[in-house]
Design an enzyme around this catalytic site. Structure first.
Site, PDB file in Angstrom:
ATOM      1  N   LYS A   1      11.411  -3.972  30.973  1.00  0.00           N
ATOM      2  CA  LYS A   1      10.674  -3.626  30.836  1.00  0.00           C
ATOM      3  C   LYS A   1      10.272  -2.538  31.401  1.00  0.00           C
ATOM      4  O   LYS A   1      10.300  -2.706  32.756  1.00  0.00           O
ATOM      5  CB  LYS A   1       9.382  -4.526  30.147  1.00  0.00           C
ATOM      6  CG  LYS A   1       8.229  -4.180  30.072  1.00  0.00           C
ATOM      7  CD  LYS A   1       7.162  -5.393  29.806  1.00  0.00           C
ATOM      8  CE  LYS A   1       5.221  -4.628  29.638  1.00  0.00           C
ATOM      9  NZ  LYS A   1       5.216  -6.046  29.637  1.00  0.00           N
TER      10      LYS A   1
ATOM     11  N   SER B   1       2.662  -6.877  25.157  1.00  0.00           N
ATOM     12  CA  SER B   1       2.748  -5.350  25.550  1.00  0.00           C
ATOM     13  C   SER B   1       3.911  -5.575  25.661  1.00  0.00           C
ATOM     14  O   SER B   1       4.516  -4.018  26.013  1.00  0.00           O
ATOM     15  CB  SER B   1       2.441  -5.244  26.897  1.00  0.00           C
ATOM     16  OG  SER B   1       2.210  -5.938  28.224  1.00  0.00           O
TER      17      SER B   1
ATOM     18  N   SER C   1       2.596 -11.148  26.472  1.00  0.00           N
ATOM     19  CA  SER C   1       3.216  -9.582  25.895  1.00  0.00           C
ATOM     20  C   SER C   1       4.627 -10.825  26.117  1.00  0.00           C
ATOM     21  O   SER C   1       5.521  -9.652  25.927  1.00  0.00           O
ATOM     22  CB  SER C   1       3.163  -9.384  27.440  1.00  0.00           C
ATOM     23  OG  SER C   1       1.718  -9.081  27.145  1.00  0.00           O
TER      24      SER C   1
END
Length: 535
Positions: free
Chosen positions: A84, A165, A189
């Site tokens: 990420k 996320s 997330s």
């Protein structure tokens, strides 16, 4: 998906990739090339890759040379992965949390978890897209959108919320565009995008994986987790990234709480379900799932029982009527009830103000030194960053940067309300919550089985700082979107999660049940709607 030099890469496990490299059928360079080909085939649709590592082929070639010399670092040697874009990499790539505000900034070092993966021989292919600033900046936004990465989409349905996320990390694994990926979680997330992309997601106990070098949200809840298509693969990655780190004092809590030899030793099969006893907190969470999903998940639960497990219904969190929102995920539910001193958001707002300032202080080549600087940047670049609410800003950030403004208003002051909220959230979800439910009338349960499509499940685990795992469990007939079956446990109980999740996964595939991971059907593949639909 095309074969990779004669090897079936679609749905291939890490062990299968290692076998192909060991027998000379493939090299790590071949794997990188094939995953790049898959990315170029799919990324115009799902936007999972934010930045390609320009050194990826050189890294793979060096690891191939090690293999030829008889050096195999472990199960991840030569395996490509993504992280990420809030996980720092000290290389030619950016680390920006999807925001243009941090373009050009220079991090002091690799994040600890990334350094661990490099040491394990894994090959960093690039940075994955995400919800900008890991969902902290806005409270009404398009999940999976960032200014730098655009709108990430799930290959299962391109028009709806892909989960976040850690959207790109999960969506890439789900679409067979990468072998595994790292994500981060403050509240949902990892678990949420994993279950919405039909992959395994492990959200570890806070402190098991270092947050050093990760763009922060809340020191009390942040953790780094893993995405893969099987429990075994996700556990291999967990084994590589956990451990003590002097730059994150929360990791010192591992002492006396982690198993010697890692977590892969707990992988098992369906036979282990004989004698297991799981709890079903029906009123706490299950009643909040939609009827179709309830029906299908209950069928899977019956399968688990047929394998020899006992499932006890009614193992509730004692205070669920107070701490579990009946109206969906709400991290300010304390304030919704009129008690900001019982709200998770009260804590996170303050933590973010202080934690982001500390992170920015370590960067070079940037003028961003505080939340105030970021807020002003978004206003100055409204057309890209949506500093103002729509229609002045952009549709993806419909409420502008109201999350940032709420944090800004606190000035990072840890007052009485803050400490009351922190104490309430932790106590009500730990000893008065998950732990109490796990100890059912004197019986210590193997875990709590919950539907993670109900966001309140991972919200409670997040506030507690406790671990959770989700495995694919089916798809919605009307949208094509996946959902999972999750297990909740107490702190440092990752061995239990690995054991039971791998046993249920083995049962899924041995039985042939439709309630397991299946390939995406690419519903709405021509869709480009922003914001995505929250279905």
């Amino acid at each position: 998906m095309s074969p990779c030099y004669g090897f079936t890469l679609e749905e291939a496990t890490i062990d299968q990739m290692q076998g192909a490299m060991s027998n000379g059928q493939l090299t790590s360079v071949d794997l990188v090339t094939c995953y790049l080909s898959r990315t170029y085939q799919t990324d115009q649709y799902i936007r999972v890759l934010l930045q390609l590592n320009p050194d990826v082929l050189d890294i793979a070639a060096r690891l191939d040379a090690e293999r030829r010399a008889g050096i195999i670092r472990g199960p991840l040697h030569g395996i490509p992965f993504l992280v990420k874009d809030n996980i720092a990499s000290k290389d030619k790539m950016e680390t920006t949390a999807g925001s243009a505000a941090l373009l050009g900034s220079i991090v002091p070092r690799d994040a600890h978890v990334l350094a661990q993966l490099r040491h394990a021989g894994a090959v960093l292919l690039g940075k994955a897209t995400l919800s900008e600033w890991a969902d902290m900046r806005s409270n009404n936004y398009s999940e999976g959108y960032s200014a730098r990465g655009g709108q990430c989409r799930s290959a299962y349905n391109l028009t709806v919320n892909p989960g976040g996320s850690s959207s790109g990390s999960a969506a890439a694994v789900g679409a067979n565009a990468i072998a595994f990926a790292l994500g981060t979680e403050t509240d949902g997330s990892v678990i949420n995008p994993a279950e919405r992309n039909a992959v395994v997601g492990i959200k570890p106990t806070v402190g098991l994986t270092s947050r050093a070098g990760v763009i922060p949200e809340s020191v009390h809840q942040d953790t780094v987790g893993t995405f893969a298509r099987t429990v075994r693969d996700a556990t291999y990655v967990l084994d590589a990234i956990y451990g003590l780190d002097p730059l994150d004092n929360y990791t010192y809590a591992q002492n006396g709480n982690i198993p010697q030899g890692g977590y892969s030793q707990y992988l098992t099969n369906k036979e282990s379900l004989k004698g297991a006893t799981f709890g079903l907190p029906w009123q706490s969470f299950w009643v909040l799932a939609d009827d179709k999903q309830q029906q299908q998940l209950v069928e899977l639960l019956r399968l688990v029982e047929s394998a020899g497990a006992t499932i006890i219904n009614g193992t509730e969190l004692p205070d669920y009527q107070t701490i579990v929102s009946p109206d969906g995920w709400d991290w300010d539910y304390g304030s919704t009830r009129g008690y900001p001193n019982e709200s998770e958001y009260t804590v996170v707002k303050v933590d973010f103000y202080n934690n982001i300032k500390a992170y920015l202080s370590d960067l070079n080549n940037t003028n961003m030194r505080s939340l105030e600087d970021i807020v002003q940047y978004n206003l100055d670049n409204d057309g890209m960053e949506g500093g103002n609410p729509w229609p002045l800003g952009i549709p993806a950030f419909y409420s502008g940067q109201d999350g940032f403004l709420a944090s800004l208003e606190t000035k990072g002051i840890m007052d009485v309300t803050y400490f009351q909220a922190l104490n309430f959230c932790q106590k009500s979800t730990r000893e008065d919550g998950i732990d109490a439910a796990l100890n059912h009338n004197g019986t210590r349960l193997s875990g709590l089985l919950v539907p993670p499509d109900v966001g309140q499940t991972y919200q409670i685990a997040a506030q507690a700082g406790y671990p959770m795992i989700t495995i694919p469990a089916g798809t919605q007939s009307d949208t094509g979107m996946p959902y999972g079956l999750a297990i909740m446990q107490t702190a440092w109980a990752e061995p239990e999660l690995v054991k039971w999740a791998s046993a249920i996964e083995d049962l899924q595939f041995a039985s042939g049940t439709p309630y397991r991971r299946t390939l995406p059907r690419w519903y709405g593949y021509m869709g480009r709607n922003i914001p995505v639909r929250n279905l």
